[in-house]
Motif scaffolding. Structure first.
Motif, short mmCIF file in Angstrom:
data_model
loop_
_atom_site.label_atom_id
_atom_site.label_comp_id
_atom_site.label_asym_id
_atom_site.label_seq_id
_atom_site.Cartn_x
_atom_site.Cartn_y
_atom_site.Cartn_z
N LEU A 1 23.25 52.85 63.33
CA LEU A 1 23.82 52.30 62.11
C LEU A 1 23.82 53.36 61.02
CD1 LEU A 1 24.76 49.38 61.51
CD2 LEU A 1 22.49 48.91 60.67
N PRO A 2 24.98 53.66 60.41
CA PRO A 2 24.99 54.60 59.27
C PRO A 2 24.23 53.99 58.08
CG PRO A 2 27.23 54.21 60.09
CD PRO A 2 26.32 53.21 60.77
N PHE A 3 23.68 54.84 57.24
CA PHE A 3 22.89 54.38 56.10
C PHE A 3 23.64 53.35 55.26
CE2 PHE A 3 21.11 54.31 51.90
CZ PHE A 3 19.76 54.46 52.09
N ASN A 4 24.88 53.68 54.88
CA ASN A 4 25.64 52.79 53.99
C ASN A 4 25.86 51.41 54.62
OD1 ASN A 4 25.67 55.02 52.39
ND2 ASN A 4 27.87 55.33 52.45
N GLU A 5 26.12 51.39 55.92
CA GLU A 5 26.33 50.11 56.61
C GLU A 5 25.01 49.33 56.67
OE1 GLU A 5 28.16 46.94 58.40
OE2 GLU A 5 29.03 48.60 57.28
N ASN B 1 11.35 64.27 46.57
CA ASN B 1 11.01 64.98 47.81
C ASN B 1 12.05 64.83 48.90
OD1 ASN B 1 8.46 66.07 46.95
ND2 ASN B 1 7.75 63.98 46.94
N VAL B 2 13.16 64.16 48.60
CA VAL B 2 14.22 63.96 49.60
C VAL B 2 15.33 64.98 49.36
CG1 VAL B 2 15.94 62.32 50.47
CG2 VAL B 2 13.70 61.49 49.72
N PRO B 3 15.66 65.78 50.38
CA PRO B 3 16.77 66.73 50.22
C PRO B 3 18.10 65.99 50.03
CG PRO B 3 15.46 67.25 52.17
CD PRO B 3 15.01 65.92 51.68
N ASP B 4 19.03 66.62 49.32
CA ASP B 4 20.35 66.01 49.11
C ASP B 4 20.98 65.66 50.45
OD1 ASP B 4 19.85 66.59 46.50
OD2 ASP B 4 21.56 67.91 46.20
N GLY B 5 21.57 64.47 50.50
CA GLY B 5 22.24 64.02 51.72
C GLY B 5 21.29 63.38 52.73
N MET B 6 20.00 63.37 52.43
CA MET B 6 19.01 62.82 53.35
C MET B 6 18.38 61.56 52.76
SD MET B 6 19.23 64.84 55.90
CE MET B 6 17.81 64.37 56.86
N TYR B 7 17.49 60.95 53.52
CA TYR B 7 16.81 59.73 53.10
C TYR B 7 15.33 59.83 53.43
CZ TYR B 7 17.78 58.95 58.03
OH TYR B 7 17.88 59.11 59.38
#
Length: 135
Positions: A71-75, A109-115
């Protein structure tokens, strides 16, 4: 023979190398605090998404689905998040005073584009935080 004391790894009390005294420890603590301050000063706002759920176990299951690619994050945000205010978990650009302090610290502490790889517990519940960008 062999009656001598064995030396431990460097930096431990068992080695014969330089030791960190109280002054050095205080200086290191001061440096660490300064690094944290600089890290925060560099980030004025963050473009955030999140998935908010009530229970830790639920957040862990959702994270597993995201990490496996099921499942993609947004979904996942659209399907599972209790916060329906933003489309697919979108909070948008937020400043530190606009966010829970625990949320802000975790997001730093979360890099851009990550979770976040672990759920983050705040007064509102358990979050999986994704950072889209920062300024």
């Amino acid at each position: 023979k062999g009656g001598g004391k064995k030396k431990g790894p460097p930096g431990t009390d068992d080695d014969d190398g330089p030791k960190m005294g109280k002054k050095e420890a205080a200086a290191k603590a001061k440096m660490d605090a300064k690094m944290t301050e600089l890290k925060e000063k560099g980030v004025q706002t963050m473009d955030c998404r999140h998935i908010l759920v009530e229970k830790h176990g639920e957040a862990v299951k959702i994270l597993a689905k995201i990490q496996s690619g099921e499942l993609p994050f947004n979904e996942a945000a659209r399907q599972y998040s209790m916060d329906k205010a933003g489309k697919c978990g979108l909070l948008g650009w937020k400043t530190k005073p606009e966010l829970d302090p625990v949320f802000w610290e975790a997001a730093l502490n979360v890099p851009d584009g990550m979770y976040t790889l672990e759920p983050v517990h705040t007064q509102w519940g358990y979050h999986i935080i994704k950072i889209e960008g920062r300024k």
